[in-house]
Design a protein around this motif. Structure first.
Motif, PDB file in Angstrom:
ATOM      1  N   ARG A  54       0.836  -1.210   0.000  1.00  5.30           N
ATOM      2  CA  ARG A  54       0.000   0.000   0.000  1.00  5.30           C
ATOM      3  C   ARG A  54       0.863   1.249   0.000  1.00  5.30           C
ATOM      4  O   ARG A  54       0.589   2.219  -0.692  1.00  5.30           O
ATOM      5  CB  ARG A  54      -0.902   0.017   1.242  1.00  5.30           C
ATOM      6  CG  ARG A  54      -2.101  -0.859   1.128  1.00  5.30           C
ATOM      7  CD  ARG A  54      -2.924  -0.749   2.393  1.00  5.30           C
ATOM      8  NE  ARG A  54      -3.450   0.603   2.572  1.00  5.30           N
ATOM      9  CZ  ARG A  54      -3.916   1.063   3.741  1.00  5.30           C
ATOM     10  NH1 ARG A  54      -3.882   0.300   4.809  1.00  5.30           N
ATOM     11  NH2 ARG A  54      -4.394   2.270   3.838  1.00  5.30           N
ATOM     12  N   LEU A  55       1.934   1.162   0.815  1.00  3.39           N
ATOM     13  CA  LEU A  55       2.821   2.317   0.909  1.00  3.39           C
ATOM     14  C   LEU A  55       3.415   2.644  -0.466  1.00  3.39           C
ATOM     15  O   LEU A  55       3.450   3.799  -0.884  1.00  3.39           O
ATOM     16  CB  LEU A  55       3.939   2.024   1.914  1.00  3.39           C
ATOM     17  CG  LEU A  55       4.952   3.148   2.095  1.00  3.39           C
ATOM     18  CD1 LEU A  55       4.349   4.288   2.877  1.00  3.39           C
ATOM     19  CD2 LEU A  55       6.204   2.640   2.785  1.00  3.39           C
ATOM     20  N   THR A  56       3.854   1.590  -1.151  1.00  3.43           N
ATOM     21  CA  THR A  56       4.468   1.795  -2.459  1.00  3.43           C
ATOM     22  C   THR A  56       3.500   2.463  -3.412  1.00  3.43           C
ATOM     23  O   THR A  56       3.847   3.427  -4.101  1.00  3.43           O
ATOM     24  CB  THR A  56       4.905   0.437  -3.047  1.00  3.43           C
ATOM     25  OG1 THR A  56       5.569  -0.279  -2.023  1.00  3.43           O
ATOM     26  CG2 THR A  56       5.800   0.629  -4.234  1.00  3.43           C
ATOM     27  N   GLU A  57       2.285   1.941  -3.449  1.00  2.40           N
ATOM     28  CA  GLU A  57       1.284   2.515  -4.341  1.00  2.40           C
ATOM     29  C   GLU A  57       1.050   3.979  -4.001  1.00  2.40           C
ATOM     30  O   GLU A  57       1.046   4.842  -4.882  1.00  2.40           O
ATOM     31  CB  GLU A  57      -0.038   1.751  -4.193  1.00  2.40           C
ATOM     32  CG  GLU A  57      -0.206   0.654  -5.201  1.00  2.40           C
ATOM     33  CD  GLU A  57      -1.550  -0.031  -5.039  1.00  2.40           C
ATOM     34  OE1 GLU A  57      -2.467   0.565  -4.441  1.00  2.40           O
ATOM     35  OE2 GLU A  57      -1.667  -1.172  -5.506  1.00  2.40           O
ATOM     36  N   GLN A  58       0.826   4.224  -2.712  1.00  5.80           N
ATOM     37  CA  GLN A  58       0.525   5.580  -2.273  1.00  5.80           C
ATOM     38  C   GLN A  58       1.643   6.546  -2.664  1.00  5.80           C
ATOM     39  O   GLN A  58       1.394   7.607  -3.232  1.00  5.80           O
ATOM     40  CB  GLN A  58       0.345   5.565  -0.746  1.00  5.80           C
ATOM     41  CG  GLN A  58      -0.146   6.857  -0.165  1.00  5.80           C
ATOM     42  CD  GLN A  58      -1.555   7.199  -0.624  1.00  5.80           C
ATOM     43  OE1 GLN A  58      -2.316   6.319  -1.000  1.00  5.80           O
ATOM     44  NE2 GLN A  58      -1.875   8.480  -0.632  1.00  5.80           N
ATOM     45  N   VAL A  59       2.886   6.131  -2.392  1.00 10.40           N
ATOM     46  CA  VAL A  59       4.025   7.002  -2.698  1.00 10.40           C
ATOM     47  C   VAL A  59       4.079   7.276  -4.200  1.00 10.40           C
ATOM     48  O   VAL A  59       4.248   8.415  -4.641  1.00 10.40           O
ATOM     49  CB  VAL A  59       5.341   6.366  -2.205  1.00 10.40           C
ATOM     50  CG1 VAL A  59       6.539   7.115  -2.760  1.00 10.40           C
ATOM     51  CG2 VAL A  59       5.384   6.368  -0.693  1.00 10.40           C
ATOM     52  N   THR A  60       3.897   6.222  -4.981  1.00  6.04           N
ATOM     53  CA  THR A  60       3.984   6.402  -6.435  1.00  6.04           C
ATOM     54  C   THR A  60       2.929   7.382  -6.920  1.00  6.04           C
ATOM     55  O   THR A  60       3.232   8.321  -7.655  1.00  6.04           O
ATOM     56  CB  THR A  60       3.799   5.050  -7.146  1.00  6.04           C
ATOM     57  OG1 THR A  60       4.596   4.092  -6.473  1.00  6.04           O
ATOM     58  CG2 THR A  60       4.219   5.135  -8.587  1.00  6.04           C
ATOM     59  N   PHE A  61       1.689   7.163  -6.478  1.00  5.63           N
ATOM     60  CA  PHE A  61       0.615   8.013  -6.987  1.00  5.63           C
ATOM     61  C   PHE A  61       0.775   9.466  -6.549  1.00  5.63           C
ATOM     62  O   PHE A  61       0.470  10.385  -7.299  1.00  5.63           O
ATOM     63  CB  PHE A  61      -0.749   7.464  -6.566  1.00  5.63           C
ATOM     64  CG  PHE A  61      -1.092   6.195  -7.284  1.00  5.63           C
ATOM     65  CD1 PHE A  61      -0.861   6.090  -8.649  1.00  5.63           C
ATOM     66  CD2 PHE A  61      -1.620   5.102  -6.624  1.00  5.63           C
ATOM     67  CE1 PHE A  61      -1.147   4.916  -9.338  1.00  5.63           C
ATOM     68  CE2 PHE A  61      -1.912   3.923  -7.292  1.00  5.63           C
ATOM     69  CZ  PHE A  61      -1.671   3.831  -8.647  1.00  5.63           C
ATOM     70  N   VAL A  62       1.262   9.642  -5.329  1.00  2.28           N
ATOM     71  CA  VAL A  62       1.372  11.007  -4.821  1.00  2.28           C
ATOM     72  C   VAL A  62       2.528  11.755  -5.479  1.00  2.28           C
ATOM     73  O   VAL A  62       2.480  12.966  -5.675  1.00  2.28           O
ATOM     74  CB  VAL A  62       1.512  10.947  -3.287  1.00  2.28           C
ATOM     75  CG1 VAL A  62       2.490  11.958  -2.783  1.00  2.28           C
ATOM     76  CG2 VAL A  62       0.164  11.161  -2.637  1.00  2.28           C
ATOM     77  N   LEU A  63       3.562  11.012  -5.843  1.00  2.52           N
ATOM     78  CA  LEU A  63       4.727  11.682  -6.428  1.00  2.52           C
ATOM     79  C   LEU A  63       4.528  12.044  -7.889  1.00  2.52           C
ATOM     80  O   LEU A  63       5.229  12.898  -8.424  1.00  2.52           O
ATOM     81  CB  LEU A  63       5.964  10.789  -6.299  1.00  2.52           C
ATOM     82  CG  LEU A  63       6.665  10.815  -4.956  1.00  2.52           C
ATOM     83  CD1 LEU A  63       7.858   9.885  -4.975  1.00  2.52           C
ATOM     84  CD2 LEU A  63       7.112  12.218  -4.605  1.00  2.52           C
ATOM     85  N   ILE A  64       3.565  11.382  -8.537  1.00  2.16           N
ATOM     86  CA  ILE A  64       3.437  11.600  -9.971  1.00  2.16           C
ATOM     87  C   ILE A  64       3.052  13.036 -10.350  1.00  2.16           C
ATOM     88  O   ILE A  64       3.730  13.645 -11.186  1.00  2.16           O
ATOM     89  CB  ILE A  64       2.473  10.560 -10.589  1.00  2.16           C
ATOM     90  CG1 ILE A  64       3.120   9.177 -10.550  1.00  2.16           C
ATOM     91  CG2 ILE A  64       2.102  10.918 -12.020  1.00  2.16           C
ATOM     92  CD1 ILE A  64       4.481   9.092 -11.195  1.00  2.16           C
ATOM     93  N   PRO A  65       2.007  13.610  -9.730  1.00  3.35           N
ATOM     94  CA  PRO A  65       1.641  14.972 -10.177  1.00  3.35           C
ATOM     95  C   PRO A  65       2.789  15.984 -10.108  1.00  3.35           C
ATOM     96  O   PRO A  65       3.055  16.651 -11.101  1.00  3.35           O
ATOM     97  CB  PRO A  65       0.499  15.365  -9.244  1.00  3.35           C
ATOM     98  CG  PRO A  65      -0.003  14.109  -8.663  1.00  3.35           C
ATOM     99  CD  PRO A  65       1.101  13.129  -8.689  1.00  3.35           C
ATOM    100  N   PRO A  66       3.512  16.056  -8.953  1.00  3.22           N
ATOM    101  CA  PRO A  66       4.614  17.027  -8.968  1.00  3.22           C
ATOM    102  C   PRO A  66       5.692  16.690  -9.988  1.00  3.22           C
ATOM    103  O   PRO A  66       6.243  17.588 -10.615  1.00  3.22           O
ATOM    104  CB  PRO A  66       5.172  16.973  -7.547  1.00  3.22           C
ATOM    105  CG  PRO A  66       4.600  15.776  -6.920  1.00  3.22           C
ATOM    106  CD  PRO A  66       3.330  15.475  -7.616  1.00  3.22           C
ATOM    107  N   LEU A  67       5.970  15.399 -10.168  1.00  2.00           N
ATOM    108  CA  LEU A  67       7.009  15.047 -11.141  1.00  2.00           C
ATOM    109  C   LEU A  67       6.584  15.441 -12.552  1.00  2.00           C
ATOM    110  O   LEU A  67       7.382  15.934 -13.342  1.00  2.00           O
ATOM    111  CB  LEU A  67       7.339  13.554 -11.066  1.00  2.00           C
ATOM    112  CG  LEU A  67       8.142  13.149  -9.838  1.00  2.00           C
ATOM    113  CD1 LEU A  67       8.376  11.643  -9.818  1.00  2.00           C
ATOM    114  CD2 LEU A  67       9.475  13.880  -9.794  1.00  2.00           C
ATOM    115  N   VAL A  68       5.303  15.221 -12.858  1.00  5.36           N
ATOM    116  CA  VAL A  68       4.814  15.609 -14.177  1.00  5.36           C
ATOM    117  C   VAL A  68       4.961  17.122 -14.354  1.00  5.36           C
ATOM    118  O   VAL A  68       5.416  17.606 -15.391  1.00  5.36           O
ATOM    119  CB  VAL A  68       3.340  15.191 -14.360  1.00  5.36           C
ATOM    120  CG1 VAL A  68       2.738  15.868 -15.583  1.00  5.36           C
ATOM    121  CG2 VAL A  68       3.242  13.682 -14.476  1.00  5.36           C
TER     122      VAL A  68
END
Lengths: 606, 226
Positions: free
Chosen positions: A301-315
């Motif tokens: 769950r942690l991995t998923e959460q981190v990935t999804f949250v990091l995507i908008p700023p990275l984009v």
């Protein structure tokens, strides 16, 4: 008496400026008035040509046409929309969970998120307020040392000043006559090193005083697996996989991209860096999405959460910085794309209301207006000042400076540091920097390592000033980051709503004390950038050629970018003394510049 | 004005009230201009981003679209100048100013408006007007292929400085009226809330909603246990 004034008009004008500004009337108009008063005196005494004022309308049109400064409203608007989009909150929550189990983990999270917000929103106030409201209560709840907690927050908030795309760098690029893209490229590495310094400091604290920065207790970790595992292992694996993919990309980037864009030269380092990051994060997103939709259950769950949250700023970082560094977009267009991206993101999260939009637009318009009017005022002032040979006077001041170029840098930095305590960075950039720029252009190249194009000197100078100005947000009596944190930190004792424990109020002195260590770190960084110019120039040396291409392209596309063209032309011939000389000459001789611009204007008329 | 004698004071009162009406009219003009100008920011964002995307995707671009961006930019900062002044958002170096008593600060402003602001804006109107008329009568066009006609952007400077001049007059009237005790402090910001305050409020509200949700969950969980 008259003779005395005539001989010393420049120093008198400078003293007059200080008095006019200290009076406390809006800076823009005090500057203009100072220029006009001394312009009139100069004309009366026969020191200045009566046609002096005729040049003002042309100067104002020049400011209107300046499309570098157009980036200011774009980036401001982007920041104002993003700060309300909920991105900062999500990042702080999730990254806090990620690093929480470590000692000093919450401080890491704050610094890390501060850097991410800096590379996207670029608004000091927003970062500090978000962190002060979200991270500070958690840090206090689990017993963080208050000085460390508040210091980390205020300092991380000010990263927005040093890391591209910050407004300071745009304004400095404009005032120093360099391209914003080069300024961004130059500031990137020092900015990242500063982040590393902050992290290093927290690590040090975690080792020396572990009690000051405790880890989150197990019950405070929310993204746990059903079997009780924290889920870090799966994240580590994903991180490694994506890291390897990014690394591989960095090796093949050149052979893939160069044929695509038809480029012969080697790809610059920052481009490779940004693209590799993009490849790695896109891969992470794809893996996380596949895992979620096919319910594979390989990722925690942690991995998923981190990935999804990091995507908008990275984009967003890619959309803005990536496109600028790749030369796909000008900084102005990058700002516009970022603003559009921010609107879409806030809309997608259901945070975009009409009142928010109006407020953001309103603040953007007012900020652009006051910044541009300071520029109008300072143009009137510096035009008169230079016509009265003020620039020669300033140069002579530094002639007898012990230590030559290095002495100049040190004195300038001490001055900027002190000024930064009292006045805003916009004023410093528009008033002090143009006065110093000609001197800097003349004497700084000797400090650069042999073989570096001399026009790099001003970019280096700009990055030093930007780093230094960052401290102005942390130094009393007018440290804005300190004010913002004060406004949101608990002023009264309160009962924590999770543990139910009594938490004492945050004292103002704790906030002030907290910033001291970080101010020192920033000054160390300023010194490091002064001592090692390659920290700045290393990031752009290769990019120069690309800019020349771009300049040529834009020259054929629109000849109204004459200004950028000349900057580009100067950088097209690395080490070309003629080009940089011509540019310096234009600055040094205002009457020549006036005649030229008048001629140009004549030419415009059909 | 004869401030001393009784009928004179009455006359002064009427004059002051008349001036305040002028000031209110100017304020509402600049308020309306400001409220409209802010939308140009959004327009500029959309045009600039759209232009960049279209240029990359279809490899076409026109100078008109590039130039309209700086036209809008000029309109934003020039036309909003009066509005920004009314909102008291032109930055000051207030190291010394805030040590002065309120009336002292007001006098600094009065001095500044008369001796700093007025000469500057009047000179700028005087100088920028001919630039516009010349371009208007000659029909000056951008030298770029497909560029725009120039006078609409040149006229922004005299208009902007006129709005600024008007607002200075209005601010001056308000300062005098305040000294006479006729109105409240005009330098206090009229904005309901700053962007920073709103951000803090939004985050707090979100946190409270979160907390309430958790409490409901705990509550229902507790009940089901019973």
């Amino acid at each position: 008496m008259m003779a005395f004034i005539a001989q010393n008009i420049a120093p008198i004008m400078f003293v007059g400026l200080v008095c006019f500004l200290l009076l406390g009337f809006p800076v823009a108009f005090s500057l203009a008035a100072c220029g006009l008063v001394f312009g009139t005196i100069g004309i009366e005494l026969g020191l200045l040509p009566p046609t002096l004022v005729q040049a003002f309308p042309l100067r104002i049109i020049g400011i209107m046409k300046n499309d570098t400064l157009l980036a200011i409203p774009f980036f401001t608007f982007m920041g104002l929309i993003l700060e309300r989009s909920g991105m900062a909150e999500d990042l702080l929550d999730t990254i806090g969970q990620l690093f929480g189990p470590l000692r000093g983990g919450l401080a890491f999270a704050v610094i890390f998120v501060g850097a991410m917000l800096a590379a996207t929103t670029g608004v000091v106030a927003a970062s500090v307020i978000s962190m002060g409201l979200i991270s500070l209560p958690i840090m206090l709840r689990y017993g963080y040392n208050r000085t460390i907690a508040t210091g980390t927050i205020t300092a991380s908030g000010t990263l927005a000043q040093a890391i591209p795309p910050s407004l300071v760098l745009i304004v400095l690029a404009d005032q120093l006559g360099r391209s914003v893209g080069d300024m961004y490229a130059g500031a990137l590495i020092p900015g990242l090193i500063l982040v590393a310094l902050y992290l290093g400091f927290v690590v040090l604290v975690a080792f020396i005083k572990p009690k000051w920065v405790p880890a989150l207790p197990a019950e405070a970790r929310i993204y746990r697996e059903p079997n009780g595992a924290s889920g870090h292992r799966s994240l580590l694996v994903l991180f490694l996989v994506c890291g390897i993919a990014g690394y591989v990309w960095s090796k093949v980037h050149q052979s893939v991209i160069n044929p695509l864009v038809g480029r012969q030269l080697p790809a610059p380092g920052d481009e490779i860096f940004i693209m590799s990051m993009t490849v790695a994060s896109v891969l992470a997103l794809v893996l996380a999405l596949v895992n979620k939709f096919f319910r594979i259950g390989l990722l925690s769950r942690l991995t998923e959460q981190v990935t999804f949250v990091l995507i908008p700023p990275l984009v967003l970082i890619f959309l803005v910085l990536g496109t600028i560094f790749l030369g796909i977009a000008t900084p102005t267009e990058g700002g516009a794309m970022g603003a559009l991206g921010a609107l879409i993101m806030a809309g997608g999260r259901g945070r975009l209301s009409k009142s928010l939009l109006v407020q953001a637009l309103d603040n953007t318009a007012k900020l652009s207006c006051f910044v541009l009017f300071i520029l109008v005022g300072s143009t009137v002032f510096s035009f008169t000042f230079n016509a009265a040979d003020g620039h020669i006077w300033v140069e002579h001041l530094f002639d007898n400076m012990p230590g030559g170029a290095m002495g100049f840098l040190i004195v300038v930095n001490i001055m900027v540091f002190i000024l930064g305590m009292f006045i805003d960075f916009f004023e410093i950039a528009f008033i002090v920097v143009p006065i110093l720029a000609p001197v800097a252009a003349k004497i700084l190249p000797e400090l650069l390592p042999a073989g570096t194009p001399p026009e790099m000197a001003l970019i280096w100078f700009g990055v030093i000033i930007a780093m230094n100005l960052q401290t102005s947000f942390l130094t009393p009596p007018f440290g804005f980051a300190l004010f913002y944190l004060r406004s949101v930190a608990a002023k009264q004792d309160y009962k924590d709503n999770v543990t139910g424990e009594h938490i004492p109020a945050v004292e103002t002195s704790q906030i002030y004390k907290g910033s001291i260590a970080f101010i020192c770190l920033q000054l160390v960084m300023v010194a490091a950038v002064i001592a090692f110019p390659t920290l700045v120039t290393g990031g752009i040396e290769q990019a120069v050629q690309i800019d020349a291409d771009k300049a040529l392209q834009s020259m054929t596309e629109s000849s109204n970018a004459a200004r950028d063209g000349s900057a580009g032309a100067a950088s097209a011939v690395p080490g070309g003394p003629a080009a940089s000389g011509a540019e310096g000459g234009e600055k040094e001789d205002p009457m020549k510049g006036l005649l030229e611009s008048m001629k140009a204007d004549e030419g415009k008329k059909p | 004005m004869t401030a001393g004698d009784q009928p004179g004071r009455g006359a002064e009162e009427t004059v002051m009230q008349g001036l305040l009406r002028v000031s209110r009219a100017i304020d509402s003009l600049n308020e309306r201009v400001g409220r409209s100008v802010i939308w140009l920011v959004l327009m500029a964002v959309l045009i600039s981003a759209g232009n960049a995307i279209i240029r990359k995707l279809f490899d076409t671009s026109s100078n008109a679209w590039l130039e309209v961006q700086w036209y809008l930019f000029s309109a934003i900062f020039l036309l909003a100048s009066g509005y920004t002044l009314m909102r008291n958002e032109h930055v000051r170096i207030d190291v010394l100013l805030h040590r002065l008593p309120k009336r002292g600060q007001i006098w600094v402003d009065i001095f500044g408006f008369i001796f700093f602001m007025m000469p500057f804006v009047l000179l700028m109107i005087y100088l920028s007007w001919p630039v516009f008329t010349r371009a208007f009568f000659s029909g000056e066009m951008s030298e770029n292929a497909g560029g725009l006609i120039r006078w609409p952007v040149y006229i922004l400077a005299p208009i902007g400085f006129t709005l600024l001049a008007l607002q200075s007059v209005s601010e001056l009237i308000k300062r005098f009226a305040f000294l006479k005790g006729l109105i409240d402090d005009p330098t206090r910001r009229k904005v309901e809330k700053t962007a920073e305050e709103e951000l803090a409020e939004a985050i707090r509200a979100e946190a409270e909603r979160e907390l309430a949700r958790e409490e409901v969950e705990i509550g229902t969980a507790g009940r089901s246990l019973k």
